[in-house]
Write a protein that holds these residues in place. Structure first.
Motif, PDB file in Angstrom:
ATOM      1  N   VAL A  37       1.021   8.971  -1.917  1.00 53.55           N
ATOM      2  CA  VAL A  37       1.785   7.772  -2.258  1.00 53.55           C
ATOM      3  C   VAL A  37       0.864   6.883  -3.089  1.00 53.55           C
ATOM      4  O   VAL A  37      -0.175   6.432  -2.596  1.00 53.55           O
ATOM      5  CB  VAL A  37       2.277   7.031  -1.006  1.00 53.55           C
ATOM      6  CG1 VAL A  37       3.120   5.822  -1.401  1.00 53.55           C
ATOM      7  CG2 VAL A  37       3.081   7.972  -0.120  1.00 53.55           C
ATOM      8  N   VAL A  38       1.230   6.644  -4.348  1.00 47.96           N
ATOM      9  CA  VAL A  38       0.381   5.891  -5.269  1.00 47.96           C
ATOM     10  C   VAL A  38       1.047   4.548  -5.562  1.00 47.96           C
ATOM     11  O   VAL A  38       2.227   4.495  -5.931  1.00 47.96           O
ATOM     12  CB  VAL A  38       0.157   6.669  -6.590  1.00 47.96           C
ATOM     13  CG1 VAL A  38      -0.695   5.849  -7.558  1.00 47.96           C
ATOM     14  CG2 VAL A  38      -0.514   8.010  -6.300  1.00 47.96           C
ATOM     15  N   ASP A  39       0.279   3.467  -5.378  1.00 44.71           N
ATOM     16  CA  ASP A  39       0.742   2.127  -5.729  1.00 44.71           C
ATOM     17  C   ASP A  39       0.439   1.898  -7.205  1.00 44.71           C
ATOM     18  O   ASP A  39      -0.725   1.830  -7.606  1.00 44.71           O
ATOM     19  CB  ASP A  39       0.029   1.089  -4.856  1.00 44.71           C
ATOM     20  CG  ASP A  39       0.589  -0.317  -5.044  1.00 44.71           C
ATOM     21  OD1 ASP A  39       1.405  -0.511  -5.967  1.00 44.71           O
ATOM     22  OD2 ASP A  39       0.204  -1.216  -4.275  1.00 44.71           O
ATOM     23  N   CYS A  40       1.478   1.778  -8.017  1.00 42.10           N
ATOM     24  CA  CYS A  40       1.293   1.722  -9.477  1.00 42.10           C
ATOM     25  C   CYS A  40       0.826   0.357  -9.980  1.00 42.10           C
ATOM     26  O   CYS A  40       0.505   0.227 -11.166  1.00 42.10           O
ATOM     27  CB  CYS A  40       2.605   2.080 -10.184  1.00 42.10           C
ATOM     28  SG  CYS A  40       3.146   3.758  -9.867  1.00 42.10           S
ATOM     29  N   LEU A  64       5.475   7.597  -6.446  1.00 43.33           N
ATOM     30  CA  LEU A  64       4.973   6.416  -7.151  1.00 43.33           C
ATOM     31  C   LEU A  64       5.826   5.210  -6.758  1.00 43.33           C
ATOM     32  O   LEU A  64       7.048   5.238  -6.932  1.00 43.33           O
ATOM     33  CB  LEU A  64       5.041   6.629  -8.664  1.00 43.33           C
ATOM     34  CG  LEU A  64       4.270   7.847  -9.204  1.00 43.33           C
ATOM     35  CD1 LEU A  64       4.464   7.963 -10.708  1.00 43.33           C
ATOM     36  CD2 LEU A  64       2.785   7.744  -8.872  1.00 43.33           C
ATOM     37  N   VAL A  65       5.193   4.180  -6.218  1.00 41.81           N
ATOM     38  CA  VAL A  65       5.912   2.971  -5.820  1.00 41.81           C
ATOM     39  C   VAL A  65       5.442   1.791  -6.662  1.00 41.81           C
ATOM     40  O   VAL A  65       4.375   1.825  -7.269  1.00 41.81           O
ATOM     41  CB  VAL A  65       5.710   2.669  -4.313  1.00 41.81           C
ATOM     42  CG1 VAL A  65       6.316   3.771  -3.471  1.00 41.81           C
ATOM     43  CG2 VAL A  65       4.237   2.489  -3.971  1.00 41.81           C
ATOM     44  N   ARG A  66       6.246   0.725  -6.688  1.00 39.76           N
ATOM     45  CA  ARG A  66       5.985  -0.481  -7.498  1.00 39.76           C
ATOM     46  C   ARG A  66       5.817  -0.148  -8.974  1.00 39.76           C
ATOM     47  O   ARG A  66       4.910  -0.631  -9.648  1.00 39.76           O
ATOM     48  CB  ARG A  66       4.771  -1.229  -6.964  1.00 39.76           C
ATOM     49  CG  ARG A  66       5.020  -1.899  -5.627  1.00 39.76           C
ATOM     50  CD  ARG A  66       4.284  -3.200  -5.479  1.00 39.76           C
ATOM     51  NE  ARG A  66       2.917  -3.023  -5.064  1.00 39.76           N
ATOM     52  CZ  ARG A  66       2.101  -4.039  -4.760  1.00 39.76           C
ATOM     53  NH1 ARG A  66       2.529  -5.282  -4.849  1.00 39.76           N
ATOM     54  NH2 ARG A  66       0.882  -3.814  -4.373  1.00 39.76           N
ATOM     55  N   SER A  67       6.704   0.694  -9.493  1.00 40.12           N
ATOM     56  CA  SER A  67       6.601   1.104 -10.904  1.00 40.12           C
ATOM     57  C   SER A  67       6.849  -0.056 -11.852  1.00 40.12           C
ATOM     58  O   SER A  67       6.431  -0.002 -13.014  1.00 40.12           O
ATOM     59  CB  SER A  67       7.586   2.242 -11.195  1.00 40.12           C
ATOM     60  OG  SER A  67       8.907   1.848 -10.880  1.00 40.12           O
ATOM     61  N   GLU A  68       7.512  -1.119 -11.373  1.00 44.64           N
ATOM     62  CA  GLU A  68       7.760  -2.262 -12.256  1.00 44.64           C
ATOM     63  C   GLU A  68       6.477  -3.031 -12.573  1.00 44.64           C
ATOM     64  O   GLU A  68       6.444  -3.824 -13.518  1.00 44.64           O
ATOM     65  CB  GLU A  68       8.797  -3.202 -11.634  1.00 44.64           C
ATOM     66  CG  GLU A  68       8.304  -4.039 -10.475  1.00 44.64           C
ATOM     67  CD  GLU A  68       8.269  -3.296  -9.143  1.00 44.64           C
ATOM     68  OE1 GLU A  68       7.918  -3.910  -8.136  1.00 44.64           O
ATOM     69  OE2 GLU A  68       8.612  -2.092  -9.128  1.00 44.64           O
ATOM     70  N   LYS A 144       3.266   3.698   4.944  1.00 45.78           N
ATOM     71  CA  LYS A 144       2.301   4.766   4.668  1.00 45.78           C
ATOM     72  C   LYS A 144       1.129   4.228   3.855  1.00 45.78           C
ATOM     73  O   LYS A 144       1.251   3.216   3.166  1.00 45.78           O
ATOM     74  CB  LYS A 144       2.983   5.907   3.900  1.00 45.78           C
ATOM     75  CG  LYS A 144       4.032   6.642   4.718  1.00 45.78           C
ATOM     76  CD  LYS A 144       4.475   7.905   4.033  1.00 45.78           C
ATOM     77  CE  LYS A 144       5.462   8.683   4.904  1.00 45.78           C
ATOM     78  NZ  LYS A 144       5.860   9.952   4.275  1.00 45.78           N
ATOM     79  N   LYS A 145       0.026   4.927   3.951  1.00 47.83           N
ATOM     80  CA  LYS A 145      -1.173   4.533   3.205  1.00 47.83           C
ATOM     81  C   LYS A 145      -0.932   4.778   1.715  1.00 47.83           C
ATOM     82  O   LYS A 145      -0.539   5.867   1.316  1.00 47.83           O
ATOM     83  CB  LYS A 145      -2.379   5.335   3.682  1.00 47.83           C
ATOM     84  CG  LYS A 145      -3.693   4.899   3.053  1.00 47.83           C
ATOM     85  CD  LYS A 145      -4.842   5.689   3.635  1.00 47.83           C
ATOM     86  CE  LYS A 145      -6.161   5.283   3.020  1.00 47.83           C
ATOM     87  NZ  LYS A 145      -6.529   3.897   3.318  1.00 47.83           N
ATOM     88  N   ARG A 146      -1.166   3.753   0.914  1.00 46.90           N
ATOM     89  CA  ARG A 146      -0.959   3.861  -0.532  1.00 46.90           C
ATOM     90  C   ARG A 146      -2.293   3.921  -1.246  1.00 46.90           C
ATOM     91  O   ARG A 146      -3.240   3.218  -0.886  1.00 46.90           O
ATOM     92  CB  ARG A 146      -0.116   2.675  -1.029  1.00 46.90           C
ATOM     93  CG  ARG A 146       1.270   2.661  -0.402  1.00 46.90           C
ATOM     94  CD  ARG A 146       2.145   1.566  -0.956  1.00 46.90           C
ATOM     95  NE  ARG A 146       1.755   0.243  -0.525  1.00 46.90           N
ATOM     96  CZ  ARG A 146       2.078  -0.297   0.648  1.00 46.90           C
ATOM     97  NH1 ARG A 146       2.787   0.407   1.530  1.00 46.90           N
ATOM     98  NH2 ARG A 146       1.715  -1.524   0.947  1.00 46.90           N
TER      99      ARG A 146
END
Length: 218
Positions: A37-40, A64-68, A144-146
């Motif tokens: 899980v990658v925080d973008c 991929l989260v927070r793509s904005e 989850k851990k990002r």
């Protein structure tokens, strides 16, 4: 052949990153996990996409989260011109045949990664199936851990005086209607996350103190 020639051929057939250490794979430090899980937030679009594309082709599942909050080098005005030029490209006889101009940040990020993957082959299609992109941090990924990717971070890869913009702002200019909704949901999530973090720190500190007080007899 003299010894110098032998040395040349030994050097010639080494992997590129051994001949030139500065070109070592950027994602070499990424460890294979069941799901990454990658925080973008704060990552550069192109650098993030290239590293994720390679991980997908290697068999890694990536979310991929927070793509904005992905960053792009160059001003927002420049990005707007480039996207407007991209919007002009269509099938002349029937525009419904594509290319399709995505507006949502998660879809733009997905399409950027698709361009770095041989998506018309079975291997590339399977790689893209391992990718999920989201705006914000939806459940269950908020628990989850990002991870972050240092090789793609804007603060490490872009000079501080250079201009940059956010992918969410570009999407908002071209018809993405959910920027305010995502900001509101993210605000609620951060309040809950902060409360959880304070509780976790308090429990950890109390546990450490209680372990110190315990006396173990011989």
């Amino acid at each position: 052949f003299g010894s110098s020639h032998v040395g040349y051929w030994q050097l010639r057939f080494k992997p590129r990153h051994q001949r030139h250490p500065s070109t070592a794979p950027l994602a070499a430090a990424m460890v294979f996990a069941k799901q990454l899980v990658v925080d973008c937030r704060g990552h550069l679009l192109g650098r993030l996409s290239s590293i994720i594309a390679k991980e997908l082709l290697n068999g890694q599942q990536v979310v991929l989260v927070r793509s904005e909050d992905v960053n792009m080098s160059g001003s927002l005005y420049r990005a707007k011109l480039k996207y407007a030029n991209f919007k002009r490209k269509k099938t002349n006889s029937n525009p419904r045949h594509g290319p399709f101009h995505q507006r949502a940040p998660s879809k733009i990020l997905w399409r950027t990664i698709r361009g770095m993957v041989p998506h018309k082959t079975a291997r590339g299609a399977a790689a893209l199936d391992r990718l999920k992109c989201y705006e914000g941090v939806p459940h269950p990924f908020d628990r989850k851990k990002r991870m972050v990717i240092p090789a793609a971070l804007k603060v490490l890869r872009l000079r501080p005086e250079r201009k940059f913009c956010k992918l969410g702002d570009l999407s908002n200019l071209f018809g993405w209607k959910h920027q305010e909704l995502i900001q509101r949901l993210e605000g609620q999530r951060k309040v809950k996350s902060e409360a959880f973090h304070k509780k976790k720190v308090a429990v950890t500190r109390a546990r450490a103190e209680s372990v110190k007080k315990v006396k173990v007899s011989a």
